[in-house]
Scaffold this motif. Sequence first.
Motif, PDB file in Angstrom:
ATOM      1  N   ASP A 118     -18.064  20.900  -2.681  1.00  0.00           N
ATOM      2  CA  ASP A 118     -17.014  20.330  -3.772  1.00  0.00           C
ATOM      3  C   ASP A 118     -15.876  20.654  -2.845  1.00  0.00           C
ATOM      4  O   ASP A 118     -15.226  20.810  -4.622  1.00  0.00           O
ATOM      5  CB  ASP A 118     -17.258  20.160  -4.814  1.00  0.00           C
ATOM      6  CG  ASP A 118     -18.325  20.987  -5.307  1.00  0.00           C
ATOM      7  OD1 ASP A 118     -18.118  22.432  -4.659  1.00  0.00           O
ATOM      8  OD2 ASP A 118     -19.265  21.136  -6.515  1.00  0.00           O
ATOM      9  N   ARG A 155     -15.199  23.909  -3.520  1.00  0.00           N
ATOM     10  CA  ARG A 155     -14.936  25.344  -4.355  1.00  0.00           C
ATOM     11  C   ARG A 155     -15.764  26.321  -3.322  1.00  0.00           C
ATOM     12  O   ARG A 155     -16.337  26.741  -2.392  1.00  0.00           O
ATOM     13  CB  ARG A 155     -16.310  25.145  -5.469  1.00  0.00           C
ATOM     14  CG  ARG A 155     -15.944  24.826  -6.202  1.00  0.00           C
ATOM     15  CD  ARG A 155     -16.451  24.847  -7.780  1.00  0.00           C
ATOM     16  NE  ARG A 155     -17.809  24.261  -7.211  1.00  0.00           N
ATOM     17  CZ  ARG A 155     -19.031  24.122  -8.097  1.00  0.00           C
ATOM     18  NH1 ARG A 155     -19.223  25.406  -9.067  1.00  0.00           N
ATOM     19  NH2 ARG A 155     -20.171  23.935  -7.618  1.00  0.00           N
ATOM     20  N   ARG A 185     -16.629  24.670 -11.138  1.00  0.00           N
ATOM     21  CA  ARG A 185     -16.653  23.291 -11.460  1.00  0.00           C
ATOM     22  C   ARG A 185     -15.633  23.058 -12.905  1.00  0.00           C
ATOM     23  O   ARG A 185     -15.588  23.592 -13.629  1.00  0.00           O
ATOM     24  CB  ARG A 185     -17.685  22.626 -11.770  1.00  0.00           C
ATOM     25  CG  ARG A 185     -18.427  22.181 -10.652  1.00  0.00           C
ATOM     26  CD  ARG A 185     -19.282  21.105 -10.808  1.00  0.00           C
ATOM     27  NE  ARG A 185     -20.380  22.244 -11.330  1.00  0.00           N
ATOM     28  CZ  ARG A 185     -22.386  21.218 -11.638  1.00  0.00           C
ATOM     29  NH1 ARG A 185     -22.397  20.276 -10.844  1.00  0.00           N
ATOM     30  NH2 ARG A 185     -22.769  22.304 -12.003  1.00  0.00           N
ATOM     31  N   GLY A 221     -18.265  19.632 -13.635  1.00  0.00           N
ATOM     32  CA  GLY A 221     -18.399  18.834 -12.636  1.00  0.00           C
ATOM     33  C   GLY A 221     -18.803  17.193 -13.115  1.00  0.00           C
ATOM     34  O   GLY A 221     -17.363  17.322 -13.423  1.00  0.00           O
ATOM     35  N   ASP A 253     -23.119  28.535 -10.271  1.00  0.00           N
ATOM     36  CA  ASP A 253     -22.583  27.013 -10.110  1.00  0.00           C
ATOM     37  C   ASP A 253     -23.065  26.557  -9.626  1.00  0.00           C
ATOM     38  O   ASP A 253     -22.300  25.278  -9.147  1.00  0.00           O
ATOM     39  CB  ASP A 253     -21.001  26.907 -11.057  1.00  0.00           C
ATOM     40  CG  ASP A 253     -21.195  25.324 -12.035  1.00  0.00           C
ATOM     41  OD1 ASP A 253     -21.734  25.361 -12.248  1.00  0.00           O
ATOM     42  OD2 ASP A 253     -19.972  24.582 -12.059  1.00  0.00           O
ATOM     43  N   ASN A 289     -23.851  22.538  -8.123  1.00  0.00           N
ATOM     44  CA  ASN A 289     -23.726  21.177  -8.569  1.00  0.00           C
ATOM     45  C   ASN A 289     -24.708  20.600  -7.493  1.00  0.00           C
ATOM     46  O   ASN A 289     -25.711  21.202  -6.909  1.00  0.00           O
ATOM     47  CB  ASN A 289     -23.228  20.299  -7.380  1.00  0.00           C
ATOM     48  CG  ASN A 289     -22.872  20.724  -5.705  1.00  0.00           C
ATOM     49  OD1 ASN A 289     -23.510  20.742  -5.192  1.00  0.00           O
ATOM     50  ND2 ASN A 289     -21.646  21.238  -5.068  1.00  0.00           N
TER      51      ASN A 289
END
Lengths: 275, 238
Positions: free
Chosen positions: B11, B13, B19, B40, B166, B168
């Motif tokens: 994504d 990052r 997020r 997110g 973090d 996803n």
Amino acid sequence: MSMVKRSAIVDKLRRKRMLELLAEGKRIDGRGPLDYRKLEVEIGAIEKAEGSALVTLGNTKVVAGVKVKVEEPFPDTPDKGILIVNAEVLPVASAYAEPGPPDENAIELSRVTDRGVRASGMVDLSKLVIVEGKWVYSIFVDVSVLNTDGNLFDATSYAVVSALLNAKIPKYVFEDGEVKETGEVMPLPISNVPISVTMASIEDKLVVDPNGEEEGVMDARLTLVVDEEGRLCAGQKGGSGSLRPEKLMEAVEIAINKSKEIRKVIEEAVKVGKA
Amino acid sequence: MLIDEKGIRTDGRKWNELRPIKMEVGVLKNADGSCYIEFGKNKIMVAVYGPKEVHPRHMALSDRCLLRCRYHMSPFSTTTRKNPAPSRREIEISKVLREALEPSLILEDYPRTAIDVFVEILQSDGGSRCAGITAASVALADAGINMRDLVSAVAVGKVDGKIVLDLNDVEDKEGEADMPVAIMPNLNRVTLFQFEGILTKEEFEKAYELALKSVKKIYKIQREALYEKYFEGEVKVE
């Protein structure tokens, strides 16, 4: 699930006494902070199960049995067998256990045990396929808790692991368009052995293998599962209290060390059971 | 491949980036406290009801308040429809969520009553239990419950051999390890810890320290959301 009779005042007094003892490095039942109670593993206790183990840890007693079925695989894992771990606290286990569907404690117990077995890759599920996408072995490990006196998490995990190590499952083949039993048996494809180490934190003092009284007054329970190479493969904090961040790394150190000692007991019991 | 050769995740990052997080306090009129969080693609609504009378009455505790927690995923929150009946996963998460929030509350102040915390996952995207705890703690503050500290949570893990912050949805499912952690930031105490996957002791320590550090950023966002409602943005979080 810590099914020792509870009373707020008695708990308070007990906790006070435990803390006094812990200050001298002692526990209420005479153990040191890092001592397990006596662990006994009896392999093959249930003849009709494909694998079984009766585990006694102090007064805590659990029995695990392995049963096998041939089934369709899950749609998202057509190339893998199925492994299901389930634990139940039976009404025989204490005056405070009730019949009925598993409560949140029993569900947590099942899921944390399952997590250790699964994440460590103990059973190589890719080797339990008969016809990919069609037929796979489905391994059920059911645990019945027979008596509770603390640390069901370790007792359950040891029973599951020992029963899987002990299991001999019927061998099936695919011939002439159908799945047939060959009459032969085979051991499960084992590729790792996870060992669970559970601690109680009482005012940020860690003790391993808490008994029922200790669980009644602890702030938090901490379970860490260690694999053969000394790597961590599962963990869970339980209980309504909290702990200092450094305590978790201390617990990791303890778990890695203690797992070696427990691993020996289980390996030895499985060896004796096989002979 | 979940991390490219430049170290960028699916994504966009970096390994230590969160997020985008958005929180809004007091969004439900009927609830005593509420909080909506977007973390997110997670979209979560939390409502707090109580302190109130306990039903059934025999559940009441004479020396403190009974805290009850329900984590529930809406049927449309996932790619394939989720059966609305509570799953074993949801029952376990409800339990660890309650145990993560309980140390932060002064429950002795409300004997013989109950507080209900409802965490409804409207859309899930990995890390929903952490986002749920983060929002629930703010909703409890919004309900005016006496508290020792807020609770802030984040997950860390290992993806493509690297420790990342973090996770996803894809990283959660295909990654090698996942470790949700919740902290009371001022008291510096851990209230939730779960872990699944394979990590060496060194990797474990690195991941855990990343969680302890990053949770402070979440704490700041929680305070900003509360300041926004109660000071209407006139006082800033320093």
